[in-house]
Design a protein around this motif. Structure first.
Motif, PDB file in Angstrom:
ATOM      1  N   VAL A  75       0.853  -1.196   0.000  1.00 54.05           N
ATOM      2  CA  VAL A  75       0.000   0.000   0.000  1.00 54.05           C
ATOM      3  C   VAL A  75       0.888   1.245   0.000  1.00 54.05           C
ATOM      4  CG1 VAL A  75      -1.731   1.320   1.268  1.00 54.05           C
ATOM      5  CG2 VAL A  75      -1.859  -1.190   1.218  1.00 54.05           C
ATOM      6  N   LYS A  76       0.719   2.089  -1.001  1.00 53.89           N
ATOM      7  CA  LYS A  76       1.528   3.303  -1.126  1.00 53.89           C
ATOM      8  C   LYS A  76       0.729   4.521  -0.671  1.00 53.89           C
ATOM      9  CE  LYS A  76       4.843   0.902  -2.935  1.00 53.89           C
ATOM     10  NZ  LYS A  76       6.040   0.575  -2.121  1.00 53.89           N
ATOM     11  N   LEU A  77       1.357   5.350   0.125  1.00 56.88           N
ATOM     12  CA  LEU A  77       0.701   6.545   0.635  1.00 56.88           C
ATOM     13  C   LEU A  77       1.459   7.797   0.205  1.00 56.88           C
ATOM     14  CD1 LEU A  77      -0.088   5.373   4.291  1.00 56.88           C
ATOM     15  CD2 LEU A  77      -1.559   5.242   2.275  1.00 56.88           C
ATOM     16  N   THR A  78       0.717   8.797  -0.187  1.00 60.60           N
ATOM     17  CA  THR A  78       1.314  10.075  -0.568  1.00 60.60           C
ATOM     18  C   THR A  78       1.488  10.945   0.675  1.00 60.60           C
ATOM     19  OG1 THR A  78      -0.825  11.163  -0.900  1.00 60.60           O
ATOM     20  CG2 THR A  78       0.110   9.954  -2.781  1.00 60.60           C
ATOM     21  N   ALA A  79       2.173  12.053   0.511  1.00 60.94           N
ATOM     22  CA  ALA A  79       2.322  13.001   1.616  1.00 60.94           C
ATOM     23  C   ALA A  79       0.962  13.502   2.075  1.00 60.94           C
ATOM     24  CB  ALA A  79       3.218  14.164   1.190  1.00 60.94           C
ATOM     25  N   GLU A  80       0.056  13.693   1.131  1.00 60.85           N
ATOM     26  CA  GLU A  80      -1.292  14.133   1.478  1.00 60.85           C
ATOM     27  C   GLU A  80      -2.039  13.061   2.254  1.00 60.85           C
ATOM     28  OE1 GLU A  80       0.062  14.312  -1.535  1.00 60.85           O
ATOM     29  OE2 GLU A  80       0.353  16.492  -1.685  1.00 60.85           O
ATOM     30  N   ASP A  81      -1.870  11.797   1.872  1.00 59.49           N
ATOM     31  CA  ASP A  81      -2.487  10.699   2.612  1.00 59.49           C
ATOM     32  C   ASP A  81      -1.984  10.674   4.052  1.00 59.49           C
ATOM     33  OD1 ASP A  81      -3.836   9.784   0.333  1.00 59.49           O
ATOM     34  OD2 ASP A  81      -2.190   8.430  -0.222  1.00 59.49           O
ATOM     35  N   MET A  82      -0.675  10.812   4.204  1.00 60.58           N
ATOM     36  CA  MET A  82      -0.085  10.776   5.541  1.00 60.58           C
ATOM     37  C   MET A  82      -0.604  11.928   6.398  1.00 60.58           C
ATOM     38  SD  MET A  82       1.846   8.088   5.808  1.00 60.58           S
ATOM     39  CE  MET A  82       3.005   8.436   7.146  1.00 60.58           C
ATOM     40  N   ALA A  83      -0.719  13.095   5.810  1.00 58.57           N
ATOM     41  CA  ALA A  83      -1.204  14.259   6.558  1.00 58.57           C
ATOM     42  C   ALA A  83      -2.646  14.054   7.006  1.00 58.57           C
ATOM     43  CB  ALA A  83      -1.082  15.519   5.709  1.00 58.57           C
ATOM     44  N   GLU A  84      -3.454  13.475   6.110  1.00 55.92           N
ATOM     45  CA  GLU A  84      -4.849  13.221   6.461  1.00 55.92           C
ATOM     46  C   GLU A  84      -4.951  12.221   7.605  1.00 55.92           C
ATOM     47  OE1 GLU A  84      -9.037  11.637   4.409  1.00 55.92           O
ATOM     48  OE2 GLU A  84      -7.285  12.078   3.154  1.00 55.92           O
TER      49      GLU A  84
END
Length: 324
Positions: free
Chosen positions: A281-290
């Protein structure tokens, strides 16, 4: 290397678990570990599937597994007792070697810190066990930053086991930076919030009379209702990402750094396989912030007052110790 098969129409995808360096003393482990407490105690009557037990028995071939266990935390007659004196540490290690039928334990933790015993004394005994070949590496569990520093000065600490997940974040202020400064690996226990990040408030439906989670503030009353709304946000995001909420929560930890090894526990092969799926599962910086914003809003203490954590475990100075 562990692997699972995942059906995707007619395509079978293999997901292999890579190795990682845990700490800076040479220990290598799988990037995903397996927590075994739920197969023996505290989460109601232990009901591991036969397949899980068979997998453990197969895994106990010493060339295939890195084995970690603990000492210093006894649960007897409904009471928790933290014991860190040298004689007990040695006796507990000898007992574990016998029960596990092994000659050496790869990673041996102090389960909790005995505030009556200087940490230098406890780690000094663990150091002797290393020198005698009974353990390979030393770990601490639920230790403060200052305790970690004092322990590391006696013998290199390979790993610190701590509760770290989307809904447990306090370790990020001092403990995680201290581990990284000293080259100590991070083992995240309860990375799925003791099942909450897998199924939300529904997990309470399966809590039986002797399941200790019923005493945890986050699983009670208004806290539970509030936290379930947070879970629903996590679950919605997981749906958008094409994964489960468990996989998303584990992926969040994987994205914290390559020095973090989560050890989710389960009694079911299906859940073990699902957890392995978090590795892709890959997470973007925006995903991590959310996800960070969701996790920072959890209500309720992680433990009831009867269980000590790193918040109240400072030990006396070495100069105060008088051997009995």
């Amino acid at each position: 290397m562990a692997a699972i098969k995942e059906e995707e129409g007619k395509i079978i995808k293999l997901i292999r678990v890579p190795k990682m360096k845990l700490g800076s003393q040479g220990l290598q482990v799988s990037s995903l570990g397996l927590g075994c407490m739920g197969m023996s105690a505290f989460f109601g009557p232990p009901k591991p599937e036969p397949g899980m037990i068979d997998a453990l028995k197969e895994g106990m071939r010493r060339e295939k597994v890195e084995l970690a266990t603990k000492c210093g935390f006894k649960y007897e007659k409904g009471e928790f007792n933290i014991i860190g004196d040298p004689a007990y540490i040695r006796a507990a290690c000898e007992a574990s070697l016998k029960r596990l039928d092994v000659d050496c334990i790869d990673l041996y933790y102090l389960h909790r810190i005995d505030i009556r015993v200087p940490i230098e004394i406890a780690v000094g005994e663990l150091k002797k066990l290393v020198e005698e070949g009974k353990i390979k590496y030393i770990g601490l569990s639920e230790a403060s930053a200052s305790t970690i520093r004092r322990a590391h000065a006696v013998h290199p600490i390979t790993a610190v086991q701590l509760e770290w997940s989307l809904w447990v974040r306090d370790v990020e202020d001092e403990i995680i930076p201290t581990c990284r400064e000293l080259g100590i690996g991070i083992v995240a226990y309860s990375p799925l919030g003791r099942g909450f990040l897998s199924s939300g408030a529904k997990v309470v439906e399966n809590i039986t009379g002797d399941d200790f989670r019923k005493f945890l503030p986050r699983f009670q009353g208004e806290n539970l209702e509030h936290n379930n709304k947070l879970f629903e946000r996590v679950n919605d995001m997981a749906t958008r990402k094409g994964c489960t909420s468990s996989q998303l929560a584990l992926a969040w930890l994987y994205h914290q750094g390559n020095d973090v090894c989560p050890i989710p526990g389960t009694t079911k092969i299906e859940n073990l396989n699902q957890n392995i799926g978090a590795l892709v599962v890959k997470l973007t910086a925006e995903d991590m912030a959310e996800l960070d914003s969701i996790g920072s809003s959890v209500k309720g203490d992680r433990y009831a007052s009867l269980i000590d954590t790193w918040l109240h475990e400072e030990t006396p100075p070495l100069s105060s110790w008088k051997a009995e």
